[in-house]
Design a protein around this motif. Structure first.
Motif, PDB file in Angstrom:
ATOM      1  N   SER A 100     -20.347  14.006  13.007  1.00 58.86           N
ATOM      2  CA  SER A 100     -21.596  14.076  12.257  1.00 58.86           C
ATOM      3  C   SER A 100     -21.647  15.188  11.211  1.00 58.86           C
ATOM      4  CB  SER A 100     -22.761  14.285  13.223  1.00 58.86           C
ATOM      5  OG  SER A 100     -22.593  15.504  13.913  1.00 58.86           O
ATOM      6  N   GLN A 101     -20.689  16.091  11.188  1.00 62.68           N
ATOM      7  CA  GLN A 101     -20.797  17.279  10.338  1.00 62.68           C
ATOM      8  C   GLN A 101     -19.423  17.722   9.846  1.00 62.68           C
ATOM      9  OE1 GLN A 101     -23.851  18.679   9.764  1.00 62.68           O
ATOM     10  NE2 GLN A 101     -23.074  20.304   8.465  1.00 62.68           N
ATOM     11  N   LEU A 102     -19.397  18.383   8.698  1.00 62.48           N
ATOM     12  CA  LEU A 102     -18.196  19.013   8.164  1.00 62.48           C
ATOM     13  C   LEU A 102     -18.428  20.521   8.169  1.00 62.48           C
ATOM     14  CD1 LEU A 102     -15.457  18.963   6.621  1.00 62.48           C
ATOM     15  CD2 LEU A 102     -16.795  18.791   4.530  1.00 62.48           C
ATOM     16  N   TYR A 103     -17.529  21.261   8.808  1.00 62.69           N
ATOM     17  CA  TYR A 103     -17.623  22.717   8.879  1.00 62.69           C
ATOM     18  C   TYR A 103     -16.461  23.312   8.091  1.00 62.69           C
ATOM     19  CZ  TYR A 103     -20.754  21.800  12.791  1.00 62.69           C
ATOM     20  OH  TYR A 103     -21.783  21.348  13.572  1.00 62.69           O
ATOM     21  N   THR A 104     -16.740  24.304   7.255  1.00 65.47           N
ATOM     22  CA  THR A 104     -15.696  24.949   6.472  1.00 65.47           C
ATOM     23  C   THR A 104     -15.630  26.439   6.800  1.00 65.47           C
ATOM     24  OG1 THR A 104     -17.169  25.385   4.616  1.00 65.47           O
ATOM     25  CG2 THR A 104     -15.939  23.318   4.560  1.00 65.47           C
ATOM     26  N   LEU A 105     -14.434  26.975   6.682  1.00 69.79           N
ATOM     27  CA  LEU A 105     -14.204  28.406   6.889  1.00 69.79           C
ATOM     28  C   LEU A 105     -13.216  28.861   5.830  1.00 69.79           C
ATOM     29  CD1 LEU A 105     -14.535  30.953   8.750  1.00 69.79           C
ATOM     30  CD2 LEU A 105     -12.503  30.153   9.943  1.00 69.79           C
ATOM     31  N   LYS A 106     -13.576  29.902   5.088  1.00 66.28           N
ATOM     32  CA  LYS A 106     -12.697  30.474   4.080  1.00 66.28           C
ATOM     33  C   LYS A 106     -12.169  31.794   4.616  1.00 66.28           C
ATOM     34  CE  LYS A 106     -15.259  28.578   0.182  1.00 66.28           C
ATOM     35  NZ  LYS A 106     -16.044  28.920  -1.021  1.00 66.28           N
ATOM     36  N   ILE A 107     -10.831  31.914   4.646  1.00 69.63           N
ATOM     37  CA  ILE A 107     -10.209  33.133   5.171  1.00 69.63           C
ATOM     38  C   ILE A 107      -9.029  33.534   4.300  1.00 69.63           C
ATOM     39  CG2 ILE A 107     -10.889  32.896   7.575  1.00 69.63           C
ATOM     40  CD1 ILE A 107      -8.242  31.541   8.096  1.00 69.63           C
ATOM     41  N   GLU A 108      -8.569  34.758   4.482  1.00 62.63           N
ATOM     42  CA  GLU A 108      -7.407  35.231   3.745  1.00 62.63           C
ATOM     43  C   GLU A 108      -6.137  34.641   4.367  1.00 62.63           C
ATOM     44  OE1 GLU A 108      -8.780  38.263   6.686  1.00 62.63           O
ATOM     45  OE2 GLU A 108      -9.723  37.330   4.975  1.00 62.63           O
ATOM     46  N   PRO A 109      -5.099  34.454   3.557  1.00 65.19           N
ATOM     47  CA  PRO A 109      -3.878  33.793   4.033  1.00 65.19           C
ATOM     48  C   PRO A 109      -3.190  34.492   5.210  1.00 65.19           C
ATOM     49  CG  PRO A 109      -3.895  33.893   1.645  1.00 65.19           C
ATOM     50  CD  PRO A 109      -5.065  34.695   2.117  1.00 65.19           C
ATOM     51  N   LEU A 110      -3.308  35.801   5.340  1.00 64.00           N
ATOM     52  CA  LEU A 110      -2.638  36.511   6.426  1.00 64.00           C
ATOM     53  C   LEU A 110      -3.219  36.145   7.793  1.00 64.00           C
ATOM     54  CD1 LEU A 110      -2.309  40.035   4.773  1.00 64.00           C
ATOM     55  CD2 LEU A 110      -0.564  38.273   5.000  1.00 64.00           C
ATOM     56  N   ARG A 111      -4.512  35.878   7.875  1.00 62.71           N
ATOM     57  CA  ARG A 111      -5.150  35.534   9.146  1.00 62.71           C
ATOM     58  C   ARG A 111      -5.119  34.040   9.430  1.00 62.71           C
ATOM     59  NH1 ARG A 111     -10.891  37.360   9.662  1.00 62.71           N
ATOM     60  NH2 ARG A 111     -10.522  36.655  11.773  1.00 62.71           N
ATOM     61  N   ALA A 112      -4.815  33.232   8.430  1.00 62.04           N
ATOM     62  CA  ALA A 112      -4.930  31.773   8.563  1.00 62.04           C
ATOM     63  C   ALA A 112      -4.031  31.211   9.662  1.00 62.04           C
ATOM     64  CB  ALA A 112      -4.617  31.108   7.236  1.00 62.04           C
ATOM     65  N   ASP A 113      -2.780  31.634   9.717  1.00 65.53           N
ATOM     66  CA  ASP A 113      -1.847  31.049  10.682  1.00 65.53           C
ATOM     67  C   ASP A 113      -2.244  31.333  12.124  1.00 65.53           C
ATOM     68  OD1 ASP A 113      -0.229  29.824   8.782  1.00 65.53           O
ATOM     69  OD2 ASP A 113       0.919  31.662   8.446  1.00 65.53           O
ATOM     70  N   GLU A 114      -2.741  32.530  12.404  1.00 70.95           N
ATOM     71  CA  GLU A 114      -3.144  32.834  13.783  1.00 70.95           C
ATOM     72  C   GLU A 114      -4.392  32.044  14.186  1.00 70.95           C
ATOM     73  OE1 GLU A 114      -5.762  36.877  13.600  1.00 70.95           O
ATOM     74  OE2 GLU A 114      -3.628  37.099  13.145  1.00 70.95           O
ATOM     75  N   ILE A 115      -5.282  31.776  13.248  1.00 69.64           N
ATOM     76  CA  ILE A 115      -6.473  30.974  13.548  1.00 69.64           C
ATOM     77  C   ILE A 115      -6.098  29.514  13.734  1.00 69.64           C
ATOM     78  CG2 ILE A 115      -8.678  30.172  12.620  1.00 69.64           C
ATOM     79  CD1 ILE A 115      -8.939  32.951  11.306  1.00 69.64           C
ATOM     80  N   ILE A 116      -5.180  29.004  12.917  1.00 66.80           N
ATOM     81  CA  ILE A 116      -4.746  27.608  13.030  1.00 66.80           C
ATOM     82  C   ILE A 116      -4.110  27.355  14.396  1.00 66.80           C
ATOM     83  CG2 ILE A 116      -3.097  25.918  12.121  1.00 66.80           C
ATOM     84  CD1 ILE A 116      -3.711  27.080   9.332  1.00 66.80           C
ATOM     85  N   LYS A 117      -3.389  28.310  14.936  1.00 65.22           N
ATOM     86  CA  LYS A 117      -2.768  28.163  16.258  1.00 65.22           C
ATOM     87  C   LYS A 117      -3.808  28.033  17.365  1.00 65.22           C
ATOM     88  CE  LYS A 117       1.406  30.680  15.056  1.00 65.22           C
ATOM     89  NZ  LYS A 117       2.160  31.918  15.249  1.00 65.22           N
ATOM     90  N   LYS A 118      -4.999  28.604  17.176  1.00 64.10           N
ATOM     91  CA  LYS A 118      -6.054  28.563  18.190  1.00 64.10           C
ATOM     92  C   LYS A 118      -6.840  27.254  18.178  1.00 64.10           C
ATOM     93  CE  LYS A 118      -6.959  33.537  18.021  1.00 64.10           C
ATOM     94  NZ  LYS A 118      -7.997  34.544  17.716  1.00 64.10           N
ATOM     95  N   LEU A 119      -6.770  26.499  17.090  1.00 68.14           N
ATOM     96  CA  LEU A 119      -7.579  25.279  16.970  1.00 68.14           C
ATOM     97  C   LEU A 119      -7.127  24.223  17.968  1.00 68.14           C
ATOM     98  CD1 LEU A 119      -7.873  25.022  13.087  1.00 68.14           C
ATOM     99  CD2 LEU A 119      -9.521  25.953  14.707  1.00 68.14           C
ATOM    100  N   LYS A 120      -8.092  23.453  18.473  1.00 65.63           N
ATOM    101  CA  LYS A 120      -7.834  22.489  19.541  1.00 65.63           C
ATOM    102  C   LYS A 120      -7.908  21.052  19.042  1.00 65.63           C
ATOM    103  CE  LYS A 120     -10.016  25.711  22.697  1.00 65.63           C
ATOM    104  NZ  LYS A 120     -10.920  26.595  21.995  1.00 65.63           N
ATOM    105  N   CYS A 121      -7.586  20.811  17.784  1.00 66.10           N
ATOM    106  CA  CYS A 121      -7.625  19.460  17.225  1.00 66.10           C
ATOM    107  C   CYS A 121      -6.394  19.249  16.351  1.00 66.10           C
ATOM    108  CB  CYS A 121      -8.915  19.245  16.432  1.00 66.10           C
ATOM    109  SG  CYS A 121      -9.101  20.355  15.033  1.00 66.10           S
ATOM    110  N   GLU A 122      -6.266  18.036  15.831  1.00 64.13           N
ATOM    111  CA  GLU A 122      -5.140  17.706  14.964  1.00 64.13           C
ATOM    112  C   GLU A 122      -5.254  18.490  13.653  1.00 64.13           C
ATOM    113  OE1 GLU A 122      -3.437  13.851  12.515  1.00 64.13           O
ATOM    114  OE2 GLU A 122      -5.124  13.601  13.868  1.00 64.13           O
ATOM    115  N   ILE A 123      -4.114  18.994  13.154  1.00 59.43           N
ATOM    116  CA  ILE A 123      -4.080  19.778  11.922  1.00 59.43           C
ATOM    117  C   ILE A 123      -3.440  18.936  10.830  1.00 59.43           C
ATOM    118  CG2 ILE A 123      -3.283  21.913  10.838  1.00 59.43           C
ATOM    119  CD1 ILE A 123      -5.128  22.379  13.239  1.00 59.43           C
ATOM    120  N   LYS A 124      -4.112  18.856   9.673  1.00 61.37           N
ATOM    121  CA  LYS A 124      -3.580  18.146   8.513  1.00 61.37           C
ATOM    122  C   LYS A 124      -3.477  19.143   7.369  1.00 61.37           C
ATOM    123  CE  LYS A 124      -5.455  13.636   9.640  1.00 61.37           C
ATOM    124  NZ  LYS A 124      -6.270  12.503   9.158  1.00 61.37           N
ATOM    125  N   GLU A 125      -2.238  19.381   6.893  1.00 58.71           N
ATOM    126  CA  GLU A 125      -2.007  20.319   5.803  1.00 58.71           C
ATOM    127  C   GLU A 125      -2.113  19.589   4.462  1.00 58.71           C
ATOM    128  OE1 GLU A 125      -0.978  23.633   5.413  1.00 58.71           O
ATOM    129  OE2 GLU A 125      -0.997  24.152   7.527  1.00 58.71           O
TER     130      GLU A 125
END
Length: 65
Positions: A38-63
Motif C-alpha cells: 500500500s505504500q512506498l517508503y524512501t530513505l536517502k543515505i550516504e554511500p558508505l553506510r548503504a551497504d551495511e543497511i542493505i545487508k540488514k533488509l529482510k526483503c528482495e533487493i533490486k539494484e
C-alpha cells in the motif's frame, strides 16, 4: 504517495513486510525504496553506510544502474 523516512531502524523494520527494495546509486547519495502493498517508503543515505543497511533488509533487493 511516497513517504521519506529518516530513521534507519524503522526502515529496516518495515522491510519485513515489503515486497522488494530498489537501490539507486547516484554520485553522492544512495536511495533505498521499499515497495509494500500500500505504500512506498524512501530513505536517502550516504554511500558508505548503504551497504551495511542493505545487508540488514529482510526483503528482495533490486539494484538499479
Amino acid at each position: 504517495m511516497p513517504s521519506e523516512m529518516t530513521d534507519v531502524e524503522s526502515f529496516v523494520a518495515i522491510s519485513a513486510k515489503a515486497k522488494h527494495c530498489q537501490v539507486k546509486r547516484n554520485k553522492g547519495i544512495v536511495k533505498l525504496k521499499l515497495h509494500t502493498s500500500s505504500q512506498l517508503y524512501t530513505l536517502k543515505i550516504e554511500p558508505l553506510r548503504a551497504d551495511e543497511i542493505i545487508k540488514k533488509l529482510k526483503c528482495e533487493i533490486k539494484e538499479n544502474e
